[in-house]
Write a protein that holds these residues in place. Structure first.
Motif, PDB file in Angstrom:
ATOM      1  N   PHE A 280       7.350 -30.832 -16.826  1.00  7.76           N
ATOM      2  CA  PHE A 280       7.937 -30.890 -15.439  1.00  7.76           C
ATOM      3  C   PHE A 280       9.627 -31.040 -15.693  1.00  7.76           C
ATOM      4  O   PHE A 280       9.903 -32.195 -16.526  1.00  7.76           O
ATOM      5  N   GLU A 281      10.472 -30.245 -15.276  1.00  4.09           N
ATOM      6  CA  GLU A 281      11.869 -30.480 -15.578  1.00  4.09           C
ATOM      7  C   GLU A 281      12.600 -30.021 -14.288  1.00  4.09           C
ATOM      8  O   GLU A 281      12.393 -29.336 -13.624  1.00  4.09           O
ATOM      9  N   GLN A 282      13.560 -30.902 -13.901  1.00  3.31           N
ATOM     10  CA  GLN A 282      14.468 -30.437 -12.754  1.00  3.31           C
ATOM     11  C   GLN A 282      15.339 -29.159 -13.210  1.00  3.31           C
ATOM     12  O   GLN A 282      15.775 -28.977 -14.477  1.00  3.31           O
ATOM     13  N   LYS A 283      15.307 -28.125 -12.432  1.00  3.67           N
ATOM     14  CA  LYS A 283      15.956 -26.865 -12.639  1.00  3.67           C
ATOM     15  C   LYS A 283      17.294 -26.587 -12.268  1.00  3.67           C
ATOM     16  O   LYS A 283      18.038 -25.950 -13.234  1.00  3.67           O
ATOM     17  N   TYR A 284      17.818 -27.059 -11.262  1.00  7.32           N
ATOM     18  CA  TYR A 284      18.901 -26.535 -10.871  1.00  7.32           C
ATOM     19  C   TYR A 284      19.775 -27.910  -9.967  1.00  7.32           C
ATOM     20  O   TYR A 284      18.950 -28.913  -9.623  1.00  7.32           O
ATOM     21  N   SER A 285      21.001 -27.971 -10.252  1.00  7.49           N
ATOM     22  CA  SER A 285      21.940 -29.087  -9.697  1.00  7.49           C
ATOM     23  C   SER A 285      22.877 -28.538  -8.827  1.00  7.49           C
ATOM     24  O   SER A 285      23.558 -27.212  -9.126  1.00  7.49           O
ATOM     25  N   LEU A 286      23.441 -29.307  -7.782  1.00  5.49           N
ATOM     26  CA  LEU A 286      24.771 -28.918  -7.006  1.00  5.49           C
ATOM     27  C   LEU A 286      25.762 -29.538  -7.652  1.00  5.49           C
ATOM     28  O   LEU A 286      25.480 -30.961  -7.839  1.00  5.49           O
ATOM     29  N   PHE A 287      26.791 -29.267  -8.215  1.00  2.38           N
ATOM     30  CA  PHE A 287      27.615 -29.931  -8.931  1.00  2.38           C
ATOM     31  C   PHE A 287      29.297 -29.915  -8.251  1.00  2.38           C
ATOM     32  O   PHE A 287      29.273 -28.880  -7.525  1.00  2.38           O
ATOM     33  N   SER A 288      30.094 -30.355  -8.742  1.00  2.99           N
ATOM     34  CA  SER A 288      31.485 -30.349  -8.199  1.00  2.99           C
ATOM     35  C   SER A 288      32.515 -30.422  -9.403  1.00  2.99           C
ATOM     36  O   SER A 288      32.298 -31.092 -10.395  1.00  2.99           O
ATOM     37  N   PHE A 289      33.550 -29.852  -9.230  1.00  2.00           N
ATOM     38  CA  PHE A 289      34.636 -30.059 -10.393  1.00  2.00           C
ATOM     39  C   PHE A 289      35.816 -29.293  -9.571  1.00  2.00           C
ATOM     40  O   PHE A 289      36.012 -28.560  -8.811  1.00  2.00           O
ATOM     41  N   ILE A 290      37.057 -29.694 -10.372  1.00  3.34           N
ATOM     42  CA  ILE A 290      38.386 -29.383  -9.970  1.00  3.34           C
ATOM     43  C   ILE A 290      38.872 -28.419 -10.763  1.00  3.34           C
ATOM     44  O   ILE A 290      39.040 -28.302 -11.915  1.00  3.34           O
ATOM     45  N   ILE A 296      38.847 -28.563  -5.426  1.00  2.77           N
ATOM     46  CA  ILE A 296      37.364 -28.895  -5.651  1.00  2.77           C
ATOM     47  C   ILE A 296      36.623 -27.816  -5.648  1.00  2.77           C
ATOM     48  O   ILE A 296      36.175 -27.153  -4.349  1.00  2.77           O
ATOM     49  N   ARG A 297      35.763 -27.280  -6.263  1.00  4.17           N
ATOM     50  CA  ARG A 297      34.740 -26.223  -6.283  1.00  4.17           C
ATOM     51  C   ARG A 297      33.350 -26.907  -6.266  1.00  4.17           C
ATOM     52  O   ARG A 297      32.888 -27.835  -7.132  1.00  4.17           O
ATOM     53  N   LEU A 298      32.442 -26.385  -5.454  1.00  2.00           N
ATOM     54  CA  LEU A 298      30.942 -26.608  -5.419  1.00  2.00           C
ATOM     55  C   LEU A 298      30.204 -25.362  -5.817  1.00  2.00           C
ATOM     56  O   LEU A 298      30.511 -24.223  -5.562  1.00  2.00           O
ATOM     57  N   GLY A 299      29.401 -25.633  -6.627  1.00  2.00           N
ATOM     58  CA  GLY A 299      28.445 -24.420  -7.142  1.00  2.00           C
ATOM     59  C   GLY A 299      27.077 -24.985  -7.523  1.00  2.00           C
ATOM     60  O   GLY A 299      26.734 -26.419  -7.751  1.00  2.00           O
ATOM     61  N   ILE A 300      25.992 -24.129  -7.601  1.00  2.00           N
ATOM     62  CA  ILE A 300      24.742 -24.431  -8.010  1.00  2.00           C
ATOM     63  C   ILE A 300      24.600 -23.815  -9.560  1.00  2.00           C
ATOM     64  O   ILE A 300      24.935 -22.834  -9.877  1.00  2.00           O
ATOM     65  N   ASP A 301      23.938 -24.867 -10.398  1.00  2.00           N
ATOM     66  CA  ASP A 301      23.886 -24.302 -11.668  1.00  2.00           C
ATOM     67  C   ASP A 301      22.677 -24.785 -12.352  1.00  2.00           C
ATOM     68  O   ASP A 301      22.180 -25.811 -11.543  1.00  2.00           O
ATOM     69  N   LYS A 302      22.296 -24.589 -13.465  1.00  3.97           N
ATOM     70  CA  LYS A 302      21.103 -25.055 -14.201  1.00  3.97           C
ATOM     71  C   LYS A 302      21.281 -26.620 -14.589  1.00  3.97           C
ATOM     72  O   LYS A 302      22.490 -27.062 -14.967  1.00  3.97           O
ATOM     73  N   GLU A 318      16.702 -22.832  -2.860  1.00  4.85           N
ATOM     74  CA  GLU A 318      16.521 -24.388  -2.223  1.00  4.85           C
ATOM     75  C   GLU A 318      17.949 -24.884  -2.259  1.00  4.85           C
ATOM     76  O   GLU A 318      18.639 -25.186  -1.431  1.00  4.85           O
ATOM     77  N   GLY A 319      18.640 -24.688  -3.638  1.00  8.43           N
ATOM     78  CA  GLY A 319      20.165 -25.148  -3.486  1.00  8.43           C
ATOM     79  C   GLY A 319      20.998 -24.224  -2.822  1.00  8.43           C
ATOM     80  O   GLY A 319      21.942 -24.856  -2.104  1.00  8.43           O
ATOM     81  N   HIS A 320      20.817 -22.946  -2.868  1.00 10.52           N
ATOM     82  CA  HIS A 320      21.874 -22.265  -2.053  1.00 10.52           C
ATOM     83  C   HIS A 320      21.559 -22.442  -0.692  1.00 10.52           C
ATOM     84  O   HIS A 320      22.542 -22.249   0.047  1.00 10.52           O
TER      85      HIS A 320
END
Length: 458
Positions: A280-290, A296-302, A318-320
């Motif tokens: 069991f591992e979490q697969k994707y995250s919503l992250f932010s960066f400048i 400020i950018r939002l995106g979905i990544d591993k 689900e993330g999208h």
């Protein structure tokens, strides 16, 4: 009582995928050996080189030997009304019973393990392997790793055990209500007897004290004993049982807490025999960066264990879905959120739903205000609550704490604690790592038991 002292040589370590190459059965009346049967057996497939070097039994030696089915009737008649005795009895019994089943015979008889009995009757020896035990007791062991020699030594050992057993360990072990002979050879019955019938987590350890398996249970004792029943003859189970020397446990207030503690401990200790939870591992995250232009950018990544994330998902869709909802409600730019990647200006700008951050028409300062509101809304969407439930005793309650969509920790508080004083409650809890598996368990339980859920206000 009549005993059948058995020793076998095999082509490998587990019954369902290997054959017997030699068998010795010595019938013992409690005083002496009265009958003996010895035979090489044709296993009907080749003997591995390392087995041949250990036992000295080669393919040529067994080529003209009888197949097991040819001597199955004789073997069954020798065993079925006797007490089956062997050094690490479950190994020999599993092979003999399996081969008899294939030949059409169903063997049911009591078992006695001379490893287990020797530990009780002759305590304190540094090792209870047959060779070292015989050396400690002065038993001559001829033809080591051949069925006849090992069975002869085991029969002598049986006689010594029967004579020296003044406390009745053997009689007690052979009692119909005793499950001792089903236990692994190196696990003390006293350790199993001491197990509670409460929810919790148990730890199987090897000879060196290393944890080799972690399990959770609604009833610790019942669940631990279930590992030692059944007819699984595979190599994994055989090796697993052989390596169990100790069992320890931690009682939990509820079965849910046992589920959580098991997940945490498997991740912490990484036992070799726990496989499902490791996957069991979490697969994707919503992250932010400048970015370099100050947006400020939002995106979905591993999912990255070391990287900060705003929210975690098990699937990309689900993330999208969540990200598109934030884009729609806060008029964010699809291109700056990586929904669109091959256009200079996003579709939302053409439709009037994006103010043009993607083409430089909206300043970073103005755009970032809406992004910050979107992140703030996301945080407000994340649940914060405590689950107050039964404790380990009547004088305490258990508590699980979820804060802003993340599992914070769990522990126990007094029945007299004011649960409305959330800072006092939280201070009594042990922080633990969170993941989506644990959070899902808690959310499902809270939904099913709303009366045990207390909202947390910040």
């Amino acid at each position: 009582m009549q005993f059948a002292v058995v020793d076998i040589e095999t082509t490998g370590g587990y019954a369902s995928g290997n054959g017997i190459t030699e068998i010795s059965i010595q019938i013992h009346d409690g005083t002496r050996v009265t009958e003996r049967f010895d035979s090489l057996i044709n296993p009907e497939h080749s003997i591995p080189a390392y087995i041949e070097s250990l036992t000295g039994i080669s393919d040529e030696m067994v080529a003209s030997a009888p197949k097991f089915e040819e001597v199955a009737d004789r073997i069954y008649n020798l065993l079925h009304d006797k007490i089956f005795v062997a050094h690490n009895v479950n190994f020999d019994f599993s092979f003999v019973r399996h081969q008899l089943e294939v030949a059409g015979y169903h063997l049911q008889c009591k078992k006695m393990c001379t490893v287990r009995m020797s530990r009780k009757v002759f305590p304190g020896f540094p090792s209870y392997s047959l060779g070292k035990l015989c050396n400690s007791l002065g038993i001559t062991l001829n033809d080591r790793h051949r069925a006849g020699g090992d069975a002869e030594a085991t029969a002598i050992l049986l006689g010594m055990l029967l004579e020296a057993d003044q406390e009745g360990h053997i009689k007690q072990a052979l009692n119909k209500s005793s499950k001792e002979q089903a236990l692994p050879p190196n696990l003390a019955k006293a350790a199993v007897d001491a197990l509670p019938q409460n929810p919790g987590v148990y730890y199987f350890k090897d000879q060196k004290g290393n944890v080799i398996y972690i399990g959770k249970a609604k009833n610790i004792k019942k669940r631990v004993c279930s590992h030692f029943t059944g007819n699984n003859l595979g190599p994994q189970r055989q090796d697993f049982l052989k390596n169990i020397h100790h069992v320890e446990f931690e009682v939990c207030g509820t079965e849910l807490m046992a589920f959580i503690l098991e997940a945490v401990e498997i991740k912490r200790l990484w036992p070799e025999n726990n496989r499902a939870m490791k996957r069991f591992e979490q697969k994707y995250s919503l992250f932010s960066f400048i970015d370099q232009n100050g947006y400020i950018r939002l995106g979905i990544d591993k999912f990255k264990k070391q990287g900060p994330s705003l929210y975690n998902f098990n699937s990309l869709s689900e993330g999208h879905s969540l990200l598109r909802m934030l884009i729609k409600e806060h008029l964010l730019c699809e291109r700056l959120c990586f929904i669109q990647k091959n256009r200079i200006g996003c579709v939302g700008h053409e439709d009037g739903k994006c103010s043009g951050a993607c083409v430089g028409k909206e300043s970073a300062a103005a755009y970032n205000v809406r992004v910050k509101y979107a992140i703030q809304e996301l945080h407000q969407m994340l649940p914060s609550f405590a689950v107050i439930d039964q404790g380990r005793t009547e004088d305490e309650q258990s508590c699980l704490w979820v804060e802003k969509g993340q599992f914070y920790g769990m522990g126990y508080i007094s029945q007299y604690t004011d649960v409305k004083d959330m800072s006092q409650v939280k201070s009594a809890l042990k922080p633990l790592p969170s993941n989506d598996y644990i959070l899902h368990l808690i959310l499902s339980y809270a939904d099913a038991h709303p009366g045990k859920k207390l909202s947390i206000e910040f």
